[in-house]
Design an enzyme around this catalytic site. Structure first.
Site, PDB file in Angstrom:
ATOM      1  N   HIS A  83       0.859  -1.182   0.000  1.00  0.00           N
ATOM      2  CA  HIS A  83       0.000   0.000   0.000  1.00  0.00           C
ATOM      3  C   HIS A  83       0.896   1.233   0.000  1.00  0.00           C
ATOM      4  CE1 HIS A  83       1.062   0.140   4.215  1.00  0.00           C
ATOM      5  NE2 HIS A  83       0.578  -1.070   4.389  1.00  0.00           N
TER       6      HIS A  83
ATOM      7  N   HIS B  39       4.059   1.311   2.123  1.00  0.00           N
ATOM      8  CA  HIS B  39       5.245   0.631   1.581  1.00  0.00           C
ATOM      9  C   HIS B  39       5.905   1.485   0.492  1.00  0.00           C
ATOM     10  CE1 HIS B  39       2.791  -3.005   2.848  1.00  0.00           C
ATOM     11  NE2 HIS B  39       3.916  -3.203   3.476  1.00  0.00           N
TER      12      HIS B  39
ATOM     13  N   LYS C  16       5.194   2.813  11.695  1.00  0.00           N
ATOM     14  CA  LYS C  16       3.922   2.239  12.165  1.00  0.00           C
ATOM     15  C   LYS C  16       4.201   1.080  13.122  1.00  0.00           C
ATOM     16  CE  LYS C  16      -0.069  -0.218  11.422  1.00  0.00           C
ATOM     17  NZ  LYS C  16       0.517  -1.553  11.162  1.00  0.00           N
TER      18      LYS C  16
END
Ligand code: PAF
Length: 282
Positions: free
Chosen positions: A36, A39, A152
């Site tokens: 996504h 990345h 994250k």
């Protein structure tokens, strides 16, 4: 447009990197696929430093417990390769089979102490040994100058930094800021599991973290009270369970009693069958 080569073996990876080593810097972006925008931001960040960018795509079995989602983790190499191709930044995809990285099973594991203690480890005790083992295999296979990891997975980032330092690997570990959806939800491959009503609830996680930060910054509550507020707020807004809401030292993840050095608030909570994590600088 760069054409991307896909290689399946460590030998082929090394053979492709050998002529480029020394001439240009090599960057590795380790992923489990289902790529996504988060990345892609790791790839872009790596590209600013490296003439040769490698993305690894490997769903690593040793970081999943038997009851977790290894089997249903989304896998689509073709779609991932198309996304990477459209970036025009990637030279090589390393997409090994499990047998390639674990040729004789997994007798050898790497355990990192320090930042792996607590938080994720309290709820996923198998996780960091699996991550550290596969990341060590990837770094030793590619010997990149840089490797990029998303903030994250903040605890994972610190564990990987410690791993690279302790093993004296010649790779600089880059931490890349979280990419978020318009409602603030941190991008994650697992967001694809969320049903429409769960997706709405998921968007509350980052809001609650901001409220926790606002409370401690305003000096309105102690660290412990702000953490307790965060847990209660997540349950009230539709999360089924909360593993932790914790304010920790940003460099070591040690518990803090007051905000005297940079801190981070980290949380893990479950909505429907999906476990979400998020974190922010306090
Ligand atoms: O963050 C991930 O996607 C994975 O944990 C990693 C670092 C690729 C190791 O399997």
């Amino acid at each position: 447009m760069k054409s991307i080569k896909i290689v399946r073996t460590v030998e082929a990876l090394r053979a492709h990197l050998a002529p480029r080593r020394g001439g240009e810097r090599i960057g590795l972006v380790p992923t489990m696929g289902a790529l996504h925008e988060g990345h892609l931001s790791l790839v872009r960040e790596t590209q600013t430093r490296c003439g040769c960018v490698v993305v690894s795509i490997f769903v690593n079995p040793t970081q999943f417990a038997p009851h977790e989602d290894f089997d249903r983790y989304p896998r689509n190499l073709e779609a991932d390769a198309a996304k990477l191709h459209s970036l025009d930044a990637v030279d090589l995809i390393f997409a090994p089979e499990v047998k390639e990285l674990y040729p004789q099973g997994d007798a050898t594991r790497i355990e990192v102490g320090g930042p792996s203690k607590g938080l994720e480890t309290d709820f996923r005790p198998h996780f960091f040994a699996g991550v550290a083992t596969v990341v060590a295999k990837l770094l030793i296979s590619a010997l990149p100058d840089f490797a990029a990891f998303g903030e994250k997975d903040y605890q994972q980032l610190l564990v990987v930094r410690r791993l690279a330092a302790d093993l004296r690997l010649p790779t600089e570990i880059l931490g890349v800021p979280i990419m978020r959806e318009p409602d603030g939800l941190a991008m994650s491959s697992r967001n694809a599991y969320l049903k429409a009503d769960e997706r709405k609830v998921a968007g509350e996680l980052n809001r609650v973290l901001k409220e926790v930060i606002a409370q401690v910054r305003a000096g309105k509550s102690s660290i412990a009270d702000a953490e307790a507020f965060g847990k209660k707020a997540l349950l009230a807004r539709g999360f089924q369970s909360v593993d932790y809401v914790a304010i920790r030292d940003a460099a070591t993840l040690a518990p803090v009693e007051k905000l005297s050095s940079p801190a981070r608030v980290l949380a893990a909570a479950r909505v429907g069958g999906t476990r979400l994590i998020d974190n922010m600088a306090v």
